[in-house]
Scaffold this active site. Structure first.
Site, PDB file in Angstrom:
ATOM      1  N   GLY A  18      29.612  -1.759 -30.552  1.00  0.00           N
ATOM      2  CA  GLY A  18      30.012  -0.595 -29.779  1.00  0.00           C
ATOM      3  C   GLY A  18      31.108   0.270 -30.382  1.00  0.00           C
ATOM      4  N   VAL A  62      40.824 -12.738 -29.007  1.00  0.00           N
ATOM      5  CA  VAL A  62      42.142 -12.252 -28.557  1.00  0.00           C
ATOM      6  C   VAL A  62      42.723 -13.103 -27.430  1.00  0.00           C
ATOM      7  CG1 VAL A  62      41.793  -9.865 -29.315  1.00  0.00           C
ATOM      8  CG2 VAL A  62      41.208 -10.503 -26.962  1.00  0.00           C
ATOM      9  N   ASN A  88      40.942  -2.526 -28.830  1.00  0.00           N
ATOM     10  CA  ASN A  88      39.665  -2.125 -28.245  1.00  0.00           C
ATOM     11  C   ASN A  88      38.917  -3.282 -27.590  1.00  0.00           C
ATOM     12  OD1 ASN A  88      36.971  -0.548 -28.190  1.00  0.00           O
ATOM     13  ND2 ASN A  88      36.502  -2.246 -29.577  1.00  0.00           N
ATOM     14  N   TYR A 154      38.060  -5.287 -13.103  1.00  0.00           N
ATOM     15  CA  TYR A 154      37.920  -4.513 -14.347  1.00  0.00           C
ATOM     16  C   TYR A 154      38.790  -3.265 -14.289  1.00  0.00           C
ATOM     17  CZ  TYR A 154      36.110  -1.687 -18.129  1.00  0.00           C
ATOM     18  OH  TYR A 154      36.037  -0.906 -19.258  1.00  0.00           O
ATOM     19  N   LYS A 158      42.292  -2.058 -16.518  1.00  0.00           N
ATOM     20  CA  LYS A 158      42.433  -0.808 -17.267  1.00  0.00           C
ATOM     21  C   LYS A 158      43.590   0.048 -16.721  1.00  0.00           C
ATOM     22  CE  LYS A 158      39.204  -1.622 -20.294  1.00  0.00           C
ATOM     23  NZ  LYS A 158      39.523  -1.837 -21.724  1.00  0.00           N
ATOM     24  N   PRO A 184      37.634   6.290 -21.762  1.00  0.00           N
ATOM     25  CA  PRO A 184      36.264   6.815 -21.699  1.00  0.00           C
ATOM     26  C   PRO A 184      35.605   6.587 -20.349  1.00  0.00           C
ATOM     27  CG  PRO A 184      36.547   5.211 -23.502  1.00  0.00           C
ATOM     28  CD  PRO A 184      37.714   5.077 -22.570  1.00  0.00           C
ATOM     29  N   LEU A 186      31.340   6.845 -18.772  1.00  0.00           N
ATOM     30  CA  LEU A 186      30.060   6.189 -19.094  1.00  0.00           C
ATOM     31  C   LEU A 186      29.667   6.404 -20.555  1.00  0.00           C
ATOM     32  CD1 LEU A 186      27.512   4.782 -17.699  1.00  0.00           C
ATOM     33  CD2 LEU A 186      26.524   7.085 -17.720  1.00  0.00           C
ATOM     34  N   GLY A 188      27.012   5.059 -23.633  1.00  0.00           N
ATOM     35  CA  GLY A 188      25.838   4.261 -24.014  1.00  0.00           C
ATOM     36  C   GLY A 188      25.978   3.747 -25.442  1.00  0.00           C
ATOM     37  N   GLU A 191      27.208  -2.772 -26.097  1.00  0.00           N
ATOM     38  CA  GLU A 191      26.741  -3.954 -25.367  1.00  0.00           C
ATOM     39  C   GLU A 191      27.448  -4.097 -24.013  1.00  0.00           C
ATOM     40  OE1 GLU A 191      27.440  -7.181 -28.066  1.00  0.00           O
ATOM     41  OE2 GLU A 191      25.972  -6.429 -29.501  1.00  0.00           O
TER      42      GLU A 191
HETATM   43  N1  LIG Z   1      30.953   1.355 -22.855  1.00  0.00           N
HETATM   44  C1  LIG Z   1      31.611   1.947 -21.860  1.00  0.00           C
HETATM   45  O1  LIG Z   1      31.007   2.608 -21.001  1.00  0.00           O
HETATM   46  C2  LIG Z   1      33.113   1.848 -21.791  1.00  0.00           C
HETATM   47  C3  LIG Z   1      33.784   2.797 -21.009  1.00  0.00           C
HETATM   48  C4  LIG Z   1      35.175   2.743 -20.937  1.00  0.00           C
HETATM   49  C5  LIG Z   1      35.858   1.775 -21.641  1.00  0.00           C
HETATM   50  N2  LIG Z   1      35.201   0.852 -22.383  1.00  0.00           N
HETATM   51  C6  LIG Z   1      36.021  -0.132 -23.102  1.00  0.00           C
HETATM   52  O2  LIG Z   1      35.777   0.012 -24.487  1.00  0.00           O
HETATM   53  C7  LIG Z   1      36.036  -1.224 -25.159  1.00  0.00           C
HETATM   54  C8  LIG Z   1      34.859  -1.533 -26.059  1.00  0.00           C
HETATM   55  O3  LIG Z   1      33.689  -1.676 -25.271  1.00  0.00           O
HETATM   56  P1  LIG Z   1      32.229  -1.351 -25.803  1.00  0.00           P
HETATM   57  O4  LIG Z   1      31.618  -0.411 -24.849  1.00  0.00           O
HETATM   58  O5  LIG Z   1      32.241  -1.017 -27.238  1.00  0.00           O
HETATM   59  O6  LIG Z   1      31.531  -2.780 -25.511  1.00  0.00           O
HETATM   60  P2  LIG Z   1      30.839  -3.834 -26.476  1.00  0.00           P
HETATM   61  O7  LIG Z   1      29.767  -3.205 -27.289  1.00  0.00           O
HETATM   62  O8  LIG Z   1      30.463  -4.977 -25.590  1.00  0.00           O
HETATM   63  O9  LIG Z   1      32.020  -4.303 -27.441  1.00  0.00           O
HETATM   64  C9  LIG Z   1      33.058  -5.124 -27.000  1.00  0.00           C
HETATM   65  C10 LIG Z   1      33.750  -5.727 -28.208  1.00  0.00           C
HETATM   66  O10 LIG Z   1      34.831  -6.537 -27.747  1.00  0.00           O
HETATM   67  C11 LIG Z   1      34.783  -7.777 -28.416  1.00  0.00           C
HETATM   68  N3  LIG Z   1      35.372  -8.823 -27.615  1.00  0.00           N
HETATM   69  C12 LIG Z   1      35.076  -9.187 -26.337  1.00  0.00           C
HETATM   70  N4  LIG Z   1      35.830 -10.240 -25.980  1.00  0.00           N
HETATM   71  C13 LIG Z   1      36.616 -10.536 -27.054  1.00  0.00           C
HETATM   72  C14 LIG Z   1      37.594 -11.528 -27.315  1.00  0.00           C
HETATM   73  N5  LIG Z   1      37.930 -12.460 -26.398  1.00  0.00           N
HETATM   74  N6  LIG Z   1      38.210 -11.532 -28.533  1.00  0.00           N
HETATM   75  C15 LIG Z   1      37.888 -10.633 -29.462  1.00  0.00           C
HETATM   76  N7  LIG Z   1      36.956  -9.671 -29.284  1.00  0.00           N
HETATM   77  C16 LIG Z   1      36.341  -9.640 -28.089  1.00  0.00           C
HETATM   78  C17 LIG Z   1      33.295  -8.024 -28.705  1.00  0.00           C
HETATM   79  O11 LIG Z   1      33.156  -8.834 -29.877  1.00  0.00           O
HETATM   80  P3  LIG Z   1      32.781 -10.374 -29.931  1.00  0.00           P
HETATM   81  O12 LIG Z   1      31.857 -10.648 -28.764  1.00  0.00           O
HETATM   82  O13 LIG Z   1      32.115 -10.521 -31.274  1.00  0.00           O
HETATM   83  O14 LIG Z   1      34.078 -11.084 -29.863  1.00  0.00           O
HETATM   84  C18 LIG Z   1      32.834  -6.609 -29.023  1.00  0.00           C
HETATM   85  O15 LIG Z   1      33.033  -6.334 -30.387  1.00  0.00           O
HETATM   86  C19 LIG Z   1      36.304  -2.248 -24.064  1.00  0.00           C
HETATM   87  O16 LIG Z   1      37.703  -2.427 -23.935  1.00  0.00           O
HETATM   88  C20 LIG Z   1      35.726  -1.597 -22.812  1.00  0.00           C
HETATM   89  O17 LIG Z   1      36.368  -2.043 -21.650  1.00  0.00           O
HETATM   90  C21 LIG Z   1      33.845   0.876 -22.484  1.00  0.00           C
END
Ligand SMILES: NC(=O)c1ccc[n+]([C@@H]2O[C@H](COP(=O)([O-])OP(=O)(O)OC[C@H]3O[C@@H](n4cnc5c(N)ncnc54)[C@H](OP(=O)(O)O)[C@@H]3O)[C@@H](O)[C@H]2O)c1
Length: 257
Positions: A18, A62, A88, A154, A158, A184, A186, A188, A191
């Site tokens: 992501g 982490v 992140n 959640y 944040k 951010p 929504l 896409g 994961e």
């Molecule tokens: N997608 C959205 O709509 C959205 C909107 C607002 C904010 N966010 C925020 O953006 C950030 C990234 O999310 P994303 O959308 O890119 O989701 P994602 O594709 O699921 O990526 C999440 C990343 O966090 C890592 N992670 C999770 N738990 C971890 C741990 N205990 N230690 C180290 N790494 C960990 C995962 O890697 P591993 O599983 O390999 O450790 C993965 O690389 C998050 O903080 C999320 O809350 C997302």
């Protein structure tokens, strides 16, 4: 790799998927050497194959607070002087109302989004203050500001990220260290929803049906812009949503006669 004097070193957590993956790609294109951290080291090694030796894969959970506290010893010495920390790594788990939610899911979100991010900051910040330079960019969420049903813990994690970022700014006055919170909506192409719905891809995909969400490249562009601004400019908070996402009215529960 060249000596530190010429290097700009970034550490990106959650780099295996992501936003984190897109941010690594963008920062390498912008000339950074990037330490890419996550639990799935195979993913990070694939990313290194793709992006080259300026990406250093680091297996890190982490929530493993001993490893986080020793992070500067774990990474090679020539990469330990971090200029840019992107906090992140994070996740949402479940969308049930609070009274039905899993306590384990709640604790995992708090351990990752709050404690992990806090301890990463604690480990890296003194080095930045010492050299009077550095930037921490936290990835928050609009969920920290706007409540929604099922957002319970959640969103609360944040909100912590948002206020922690601002309070860091207060403590860091006069140090030249910058702190930003990117929030951010929504998005896409990650994961995030598959994780939230515990692998139920049908539910996850339904969220993005007939919607043009923002994409990881949009977040990477935002992060790169925030980081590249002149050192006298600090973006405190930046909120971004897809144009297709907006606000709705507050709920009113009516008595039915
Ligand atoms: N997608 C959205 O709509 C959205 C909107 C607002 C904010 N966010 C925020 O953006 C950030 C990234 O999310 P994303 O959308 O890119 O989701 P994602 O594709 O699921 O990526 C999440 C990343 O966090 C890592 N992670 C999770 N738990 C971890 C741990 N205990 N230690 C180290 N790494 C960990 C995962 O890697 P591993 O599983 O390999 O450790 C993965 O690389 C998050 O903080 C999320 O809350 C997302």
């Amino acid at each position: 790799m060249t000596q530190k004097t010429n290097l700009r070193i970034a550490l990106v957590t959650g780099a295996s998927s992501g936003f984190g993956r897109a941010i690594c790609t963008r920062l390498i294109a912008d000339g950074y050497v990037v330490i890419a951290a996550a639990r799935r080291i195979d993913r990070l090694q694939q990313l290194q194959d793709e992006l080259g030796s300026n990406l250093y894969p680091l297996e890190l959970d982490v929530r493993d607070l001993d490893s986080v506290a020793r992070i500067k010893e774990i990474i090679p010495e020539h990469l330990s002087d971090i200029d840019l920390l992107i906090n992140n790594a994070g996740l949402a788990l479940g969308i049930d109302p609070a009274q039905k939610a899993s306590l384990n899911d709640w604790l995992t979100m708090i351990e990752t989004n709050v404690i992990g991010l806090t301890c990463m900051t604690h480990a890296i910040l003194p080095g930045m203050v010492k050299k009077q330079s550095g930037h921490i960019i936290n990835i928050g969420s609009i969920a920290g500001k706007y409540p929604y049903p099922g957002g319970n813990v959640y969103g609360a994690t944040k909100a912590y990220v948002a206020q922690f970022s601002l309070n860091l700014r207060a403590d860091l006055a006069g140090t030249c260290v910058r702190v930003s919170d990117v929030q951010p909506g929504l998005c896409g192409g990650t994961e995030f929803s598959a994780v939230r719905f515990h692998g139920d891809s049908e539910k996850a995909n339904a969220l993005y049906a007939n919607v043009e969400p923002i994409l990881p490249a949009d977040i990477a562009e935002t992060v790169a812009w925030v980081a590249a601004l002149p050192k006298h400019v600090n973006i405190n908070t930046i909120e971004l949503m897809p144009t297709a996402q907006s606000f709705s009215a507050l709920q009113i529960t009516r008595n039915i006669k």
